[in-house]
Design an enzyme around this catalytic site. Structure first.
Site, mmCIF file in Angstrom:
data_model
loop_
_atom_site.group_PDB
_atom_site.id
_atom_site.type_symbol
_atom_site.label_atom_id
_atom_site.label_comp_id
_atom_site.label_asym_id
_atom_site.label_seq_id
_atom_site.Cartn_x
_atom_site.Cartn_y
_atom_site.Cartn_z
ATOM 1 C CD GLU A 255 18.333 32.070 76.374
ATOM 2 O OE1 GLU A 255 17.487 32.543 77.152
ATOM 3 O OE2 GLU A 255 18.091 31.794 75.209
ATOM 4 C CE LYS A 257 16.385 38.717 84.688
ATOM 5 N NZ LYS A 257 16.258 40.160 84.711
ATOM 6 N NE ARG A 262 9.973 38.173 77.214
ATOM 7 C CZ ARG A 262 9.509 37.355 78.157
ATOM 8 N NH1 ARG A 262 9.427 37.752 79.398
ATOM 9 N NH2 ARG A 262 9.154 36.120 77.845
ATOM 10 N NE ARG A 304 6.739 41.965 82.390
ATOM 11 C CZ ARG A 304 7.620 41.444 83.228
ATOM 12 N NH1 ARG A 304 8.896 41.628 83.040
ATOM 13 N NH2 ARG A 304 7.226 40.753 84.246
ATOM 14 C CD GLU A 333 14.961 42.051 78.099
ATOM 15 O OE1 GLU A 333 13.957 41.319 77.975
ATOM 16 O OE2 GLU A 333 15.190 42.705 79.119
ATOM 17 C CG PHE A 372 15.018 35.336 75.093
ATOM 18 C CD1 PHE A 372 13.769 34.866 75.453
ATOM 19 C CD2 PHE A 372 15.379 36.631 75.447
ATOM 20 C CE1 PHE A 372 12.884 35.659 76.157
ATOM 21 C CE2 PHE A 372 14.490 37.448 76.147
ATOM 22 C CZ PHE A 372 13.238 36.953 76.490
ATOM 23 N NE ARG A 459 5.979 36.709 88.307
ATOM 24 C CZ ARG A 459 6.797 37.521 87.643
ATOM 25 N NH1 ARG A 459 8.062 37.218 87.501
ATOM 26 N NH2 ARG A 459 6.334 38.630 87.110
ATOM 27 C CE LYS A 465 12.891 37.308 88.591
ATOM 28 N NZ LYS A 465 12.104 38.466 88.550
HETATM 29 P P1 AMP Z 1 12.424 40.141 85.737
HETATM 30 O O1 AMP Z 1 11.953 41.292 84.877
HETATM 31 O O2 AMP Z 1 13.480 40.523 86.710
HETATM 32 O O3 AMP Z 1 11.262 39.345 86.289
HETATM 33 O O4 AMP Z 1 13.172 39.110 84.770
HETATM 34 C C1 AMP Z 1 12.546 38.529 83.695
HETATM 35 C C2 AMP Z 1 12.813 39.359 82.462
HETATM 36 O O5 AMP Z 1 14.158 39.231 82.049
HETATM 37 C C3 AMP Z 1 12.057 38.877 81.246
HETATM 38 O O6 AMP Z 1 10.740 39.352 81.241
HETATM 39 C C4 AMP Z 1 12.854 39.462 80.109
HETATM 40 O O7 AMP Z 1 12.397 40.777 79.831
HETATM 41 C C5 AMP Z 1 14.249 39.581 80.691
HETATM 42 N N1 AMP Z 1 15.254 38.706 80.034
HETATM 43 C C6 AMP Z 1 16.502 39.089 79.713
HETATM 44 N N2 AMP Z 1 17.182 38.092 79.147
HETATM 45 C C7 AMP Z 1 16.350 37.027 79.093
HETATM 46 C C8 AMP Z 1 16.483 35.685 78.606
HETATM 47 N N3 AMP Z 1 17.623 35.235 78.079
HETATM 48 N N4 AMP Z 1 15.405 34.872 78.719
HETATM 49 C C9 AMP Z 1 14.249 35.317 79.273
HETATM 50 N N5 AMP Z 1 14.063 36.562 79.738
HETATM 51 C C10 AMP Z 1 15.103 37.418 79.666
#
Ligand code: AMP
Length: 601
Positions: A255, A257, A262, A304, A333, A372, A459, A465
């Protein structure tokens, strides 16, 4: 239970250092808790309200110092309290250092009439008074809050004051975390820890879970479901690579990102059910105000951190009201856009915090929602198969369903604003999805295990990611292959080489290190063919040898030792990033730099 008994237990726990001893002491506390179990399960963690609740005491530290000072006597001021705090660094210790009790005042009388009636504070009474404190709103509310706190401190012994102050300022710090409460609940009421864990995931309420474990056992825990209107913790991602994903899973769900913030969206066309389980007001601290909050809302949006952000985000509510007609809990998101291009996520967060002039904020920064995931889905109103049950619980909890099924259900209930999900085992396809995501101004891609369940608060390894390339390499093109089919007239799959010597010299030697075929659009292929064809030295079937003239910037996930190429190294998942027009072959990266990067990994 007397609040003093809780304070004694807290002091004993604080003096222990081994986790097992702490868990044992919490277990005994729970066994002795009677009607106060739910409250104690929160207090012991320093929580006043259930984890899912957005409620807070909403009292600044200064007001708390003021209440302590008033209870401590006429010659103590809030500044004195603050000064002592600066010296000893623990509000509990400061509160415990005063001799409370003799002060009269509105708050002293007011709290004297509480549930306890007598002079000894009870756990239930503290919970009730803190509930009142949280509920105080509007003009004069800070005075009311101070009065309530003063009333509590004024009746507290020094030991009680220590833990009351810490509770109020969310600084309990006696070494009891969520895991301890989970284990103690299982131990005290003889239920499997897994059942407690699952119940916590769906309810997010340590108090309710402890009470159900005691009163209804494992079967009761298993019966706890997600509640529409009560947020659960978001599933989290960790950094990972395409190679990790392809190594671990047969296929990868890919998908974009989205660069936003969130949200968890709860929706029920018949009105959200804000129930927090059975029990009286004390058992369900937070219930009364939450119920009063319901005011017929059909959509609630949580951040979140499970804060209620419904009011600042009217676009999300409108989107959901228009496009979702089944009871559902969605994960997604919120992104901000300007003329179609995403704005940095800070702009989105600013909207989350906006309390006033939301209409104006909305004109400045427009928000879109992309869902998502789907944690719960009911039967759409438009589905006239007659299967729809009545009541807001209608539908299925999907936490244990595989991702692909959850995504299908999401598409089934939400008409617009659903993420695209590609399931593939082809690195090239993944690279082109990533290129599109970056092109559209987003952060990159998420790689998900298509068969994975939804694990709130975890996690885990099921959501990755994709790590951005740390350092790119500038490599010389020394070969290529003619494409096939539609691409037969273009050179594709370019052979890359690094400079063999460290010193830049015109007679540079090159060693091969990998081939790049991904990340290149059809248009770019045409341009690259035009650029490289004049340098072709030799053709052998589809293979072409090219004089070292052109430098590519290349991204990759990893450098591996490999006998396949003459350099002894190979790039994992190399991607074309662009032509370095500004570099000559002798300025390309050397094998020595490749070696250094490989060691650093
Ligand atoms: P990070 O904040 O860098 O840990 O990345 C995870 C965050 O990416 C998640 O908590 C979501 O807020 C965001 N996110 C954006 N697109 C997606 C997606 N397609 N699936 C899951 N999380 C996503």
């Amino acid at each position: 239970m007397e609040f003093g008994a809780f304070a004694d237990a807290a002091a004993e726990i604080e003096a222990l250092s081994a986790d097992t001893e702490i868990a044992e002491r919490v277990t005994t506390l729970f066994e002795d808790a009677n009607a106060d179990l739910a409250v104690l399960a929160r207090f012991v963690q320093g929580r006043v309200f259930p984890a899912w609740s957005s409620r807070t005491l909403d009292i600044g530290p200064n007001y708390c110092y003021e209440a302590i000072a008033r209870a401590a006597g006429t010659n103590v001021s809030a500044d004195d309290v603050e000064e002592r705090l600066a010296e000893v660094g623990d509000i509990g210790e400061v509160a415990a250092s005063y001799d409370f009790g003799g002060q009269q005042g509105l708050g002293a009388f007011a709290s004297g009439g509480g549930a306890g009636g007598g002079n000894d504070l009870t756990v239930a009474e503290v919970a009730e008074r803190l509930d009142d404190l949280a509920a105080a709103e509007g003009s004069g509310s800070q005075d009311k809050k101070i009065d309530i706190l003063f009333g509590l401190f004024n009746r507290a012994s020094s030991r009680e004051a220590r833990y009351l102050a810490r509770l109020v300022l969310s600084e309990m710090r006696i070494g009891v975390g969520e895991g301890t409460v989970r284990d103690a609940t299982a131990q005290a009421f003889d239920v499997p820890v897994e059942a407690v864990e699952r119940a916590l995931q769906v309810s997010n309420d340590y108090g309710e879970v402890a009470r159900v474990a005691r009163d209804e056992g494992e079967a009761g825990l298993d019966d706890l479901d997600l509640e529409l209107g009560r947020p659960v913790q978001a599933m989290l991602a960790q950094a990972g690579t395409v190679s990790d994903a392809l190594d671990d899973w047969e296929e990868v769900a890919v998908e974009w990102k989205y660069d936003g913030a969130r949200v968890q969206i709860h929706h029920d066309p018949e009105g959200l059910d804000w129930a927090v389980g059975e029990g009286d007001a004390t058992e369900a601290t937070g219930g009364a105000a939450a119920a009063a909050d319901a005011d017929g809302r059909t959509t609630a949006v949580f951040s979140r951190n499970m804060e209620d952000v419904t009011d600042p985000l009217p676009e999300v509510v409108e989107h959901v009201e228009e496009h979702l007609d089944a009871p559902a809990i969605l994960d997604g998101e919120v992104v901000a856009a300007e003329d179609g291009d995403p704005l940095p996520f800070q702009e989105v967060l600013r909207r989350f915090r906006r309390k006033h002039d939301v209409a104006q904020a909305r004109e400045e920064v427009q928000l879109d929602v992309v869902a998502f995931d789907c944690l719960h889905a009911g039967v759409p109103e438009s589905d006239d198969s007659g299967a729809r049950e009545t009541g807001s619980r209608a539908g299925d909890d999907l936490l244990r369903a595989p991702l692909t099924e959850r995504h299908d259900r999401l598409e089934g209930v939400l008409e617009s604003g659903v993420s695209s999900l590609w399931v593939t085992d082809d690195p090239e396809e993944i690279a082109s999805i990533e290129a599109e995501a970056l092109d559209a101004g987003h952060e990159g891609i998420m790689l998900k295990n298509p068969d994975s369940t939804y694990s709130p608060g975890r996690r885990g390894k099921n959501w990755l990611k994709r790590k951005p390339d740390v350092e790119t390499l500038d490599l010389v093109v020394t070969g290529a292959e003619w494409g096939e089919g539609r691409r037969a007239s273009f050179l594709g799959t370019f052979l890359l080489s690094a400079r063999a010597d460290e010193e830049t010299s015109e007679a540079a030697e090159f060693e091969t290190i990998g081939k790049v075929a991904t990340g290149i659009t059809d248009e770019e292929l045409a341009d690259l063919t035009e650029l490289l064809e004049p340098h072709v030295r030799e053709q052998n079937g589809q293979d072409v040898e090219i004089a070292p003239e052109v430098v590519f910037e290349v991204g990759y996930e990893e450098i591996q030792a490999s006998p396949t190429y003459s350099s002894g190294y190979a790039l994992r998942f190399p991607r074309f990033l662009g032509v370095r027009d500004d570099k000559d072959p002798e300025d390309a990266d050397s094998l020595e730099r490749v070696e250094r990067l490989a060691e650093k990994q």
